[in-house]
Design a protein around this motif. Structure first.
Motif, mmCIF file in Angstrom:
data_model
loop_
_atom_site.group_PDB
_atom_site.id
_atom_site.type_symbol
_atom_site.label_atom_id
_atom_site.label_comp_id
_atom_site.label_asym_id
_atom_site.label_seq_id
_atom_site.Cartn_x
_atom_site.Cartn_y
_atom_site.Cartn_z
ATOM 1 N N ILE A 69 -7.764 11.416 -12.970
ATOM 2 C CA ILE A 69 -6.390 11.437 -12.490
ATOM 3 C C ILE A 69 -5.517 11.925 -13.630
ATOM 4 C CG2 ILE A 69 -4.426 10.078 -11.652
ATOM 5 C CD1 ILE A 69 -7.624 8.352 -11.415
ATOM 6 N N PHE A 141 4.387 11.692 -5.752
ATOM 7 C CA PHE A 141 3.821 10.847 -4.709
ATOM 8 C C PHE A 141 4.285 11.313 -3.336
ATOM 9 C CE2 PHE A 141 3.986 7.107 -1.987
ATOM 10 C CZ PHE A 141 2.690 6.657 -2.103
ATOM 11 N N LEU A 144 2.628 14.540 -2.269
ATOM 12 C CA LEU A 144 1.257 14.327 -1.851
ATOM 13 C C LEU A 144 1.214 13.781 -0.433
ATOM 14 C CD1 LEU A 144 -1.202 14.888 -3.457
ATOM 15 C CD2 LEU A 144 -1.264 12.516 -4.197
ATOM 16 N N MET B 137 2.821 2.118 -8.863
ATOM 17 C CA MET B 137 3.038 3.456 -8.331
ATOM 18 C C MET B 137 1.885 4.370 -8.739
ATOM 19 S SD MET B 137 4.785 5.793 -6.736
ATOM 20 C CE MET B 137 6.374 5.103 -6.288
ATOM 21 N N GLU B 138 1.434 4.248 -9.991
ATOM 22 C CA GLU B 138 0.325 5.084 -10.447
ATOM 23 C C GLU B 138 -0.952 4.772 -9.676
ATOM 24 O OE1 GLU B 138 1.615 6.026 -15.080
ATOM 25 O OE2 GLU B 138 0.241 4.406 -14.667
ATOM 26 N N ARG B 140 -1.080 3.663 -6.615
ATOM 27 C CA ARG B 140 -0.910 4.228 -5.275
ATOM 28 C C ARG B 140 -1.192 5.711 -5.288
ATOM 29 N NH1 ARG B 140 4.772 3.015 -2.392
ATOM 30 N NH2 ARG B 140 3.909 3.821 -0.450
ATOM 31 N N PHE B 141 -0.708 6.353 -6.331
ATOM 32 C CA PHE B 141 -0.882 7.791 -6.476
ATOM 33 C C PHE B 141 -2.362 8.134 -6.589
ATOM 34 C CE2 PHE B 141 -1.140 11.617 -9.082
ATOM 35 C CZ PHE B 141 -0.323 12.459 -8.359
ATOM 36 N N GLU B 142 -3.030 7.436 -7.455
ATOM 37 C CA GLU B 142 -4.458 7.638 -7.650
ATOM 38 C C GLU B 142 -5.226 7.452 -6.351
ATOM 39 O OE1 GLU B 142 -6.165 4.850 -10.382
ATOM 40 O OE2 GLU B 142 -8.101 4.957 -9.354
ATOM 41 N N LEU B 144 -4.176 7.776 -3.297
ATOM 42 C CA LEU B 144 -3.886 8.880 -2.401
ATOM 43 C C LEU B 144 -4.705 10.108 -2.768
ATOM 44 C CD1 LEU B 144 -2.007 8.826 -0.088
ATOM 45 C CD2 LEU B 144 -0.199 9.743 -1.533
ATOM 46 N N LEU B 145 -4.894 10.273 -4.065
ATOM 47 C CA LEU B 145 -5.558 11.457 -4.588
ATOM 48 C C LEU B 145 -7.059 11.421 -4.324
ATOM 49 C CD1 LEU B 145 -4.250 13.748 -6.013
ATOM 50 C CD2 LEU B 145 -4.691 12.638 -8.206
#
Lengths: 222, 222
Positions: A69, A141, A144, B137-138, B140-142, B144-145
């Motif tokens: 990431i 975010f 995405l 937040m990070e 959540r981002f991860e 999603l990715l």
DNA sequence: CAAAAAATGTAAGCTGCATCACATAAAGGT
DNA sequence: ACCTTTATGTGATGCAGCTTACATTTTTTG
């Protein structure tokens, strides 16, 4: 185009943080890293924040499954490790040097707090920078979540144009140090897709892509 | 299960922030909102931070295309609007009351800074809370990715179990106020998919879903 | 309590982009 | 200059989950 790298909200971070100018911090403040060197590991204690004075630094973490990431890719004048200021005691990601040589201005946390006390404007602008980082993450975010890959790439280019583009006639030139893999990581897609899209944009006459610079003909067309 | 809502890093935020206990802040510190009421709009100036003392608050923004981005859904004891502490001058999202009545403890920025000066531990824990928000937040981002929808839902349930679950024999009971649409928004998928997945998990005997509570048989199975 | 509104359940079809599988080109090292 | 490594280019194939389109159930409201 705001020169937000060197100067942040009218405070010249580089001048304040870069040790060469400050006698009292002259020792040990200048480190040379090779490509691939780890600047810090997860679980290292968060004792410093850093400014890139030369080269390119990548902030990454890895999922359980070992997938990368990419949280940020930073160039000259940009700051990282700033979560240390938010009471983080251990790093939760890797900072990797990805050019050679990469040079940093590290700033120990107590020194940092001291500087922030001395120079209130500086202190404020550091917190503001953290605020901007949060917003940047939120934008990523959101992108995405709701935007397709092409839109994300175009938005990313617009952002670059805004942050470090140079106007040249009707074009905007963005000097960059990203590979297409980097772009892919940052917008959340695969390298092949980025290649395809860059060529599409090239075909449509909207951009002109080389490894060093991107010329954008009309940011509004993106 | 950490009771992280009321007590954060050994500092009881609620006690410090909730006005009923503090004579000097007793006026104007108690506002009743109806369902759908807007607590703040984007571009409102960021003068306060808030703690939910009753009900449920949703932090959202909207993309160009009008799609909703749910940044957080907060319940009793949780804080929002904290970006004001990072030099944000205008809000960049909406805060919506989504239960009736919803009550808040607002805290004006200057008062907040005053409190933080008076009580250093409190100040630290507020910045720490911001740090945790970033990490959330990070994560959540991860997710999603790199993770598929089912994994994201399971992770989310684990997180809920950890944050507000009550152990009951071999099960963990999580009382919640989310609709399936809420779950969908928070993990980045569509309502229909959430419905399917909940029923799948039910079928497999891993959870027991009702509108008010989720019983998890073995968090490790998720 | 009836009617309206909100939440949940289910299924078929479609599509954007990942994945795989290579080919070519440029950069860097010796 | 040669060889190795890294970056880029391009097609063929597949599938997770979005979309669409309703049905049913639960909650809220007058």
């Amino acid at each position: 185009m705001s020169n937000s790298i060197w100067c942040f909200e009218n405070v010249n971070l580089f001048q304040i943080l870069c040790p060469h100018k400050l006698k009292q911090y002259q020792k040990d403040h200048f480190e040379g890293f090779k490509k691939g060197d780890v600047i810090y590991f997860p679980d290292d204690s968060s004792k410093s924040i850093f400014m890139v004075s030369k080269g390119k630094v990548k902030i990454v973490s890895y999922s359980q499954e070992g997938e990368e990431i990419v949280k940020a890719i930073l160039g000259k004048g940009e700051i990282f490790g700033e979560k240390a200021l938010l009471g983080e005691d251990k790093r939760d990601d890797y900072a990797l040097a990805c050019t050679e040589p990469t040079e940093l201005c590290p700033m120990k946390l107590p020194d940092m707090y001291e500087l922030m006390r001395q120079n209130e404007k500086f202190g404020l602008s550091i917190y503001k920078l953290i605020g901007f980082r949060i917003k940047k993450m939120e934008r990523r975010f959101e992108a995405l979540l709701h935007k397709d890959v092409k839109t994300r790439l175009c938005d990313f280019l617009k952002e670059m144009a805004d942050e470090k583009g140079i106007e040249s006639g009707s074009e905007v030139i963005v000097n960059h140090f990203f590979t297409q893999k980097d772009f892919a990581d940052l917008i959340g897609t695969k390298r092949e897709t980025v290649t395809r899209l860059f060529n599409e944009l090239k075909q449509d006459g909207i951009i002109d892509y080389t490894r060093k610079e991107i010329r954008i003909r009309g940011v509004e067309n993106l």
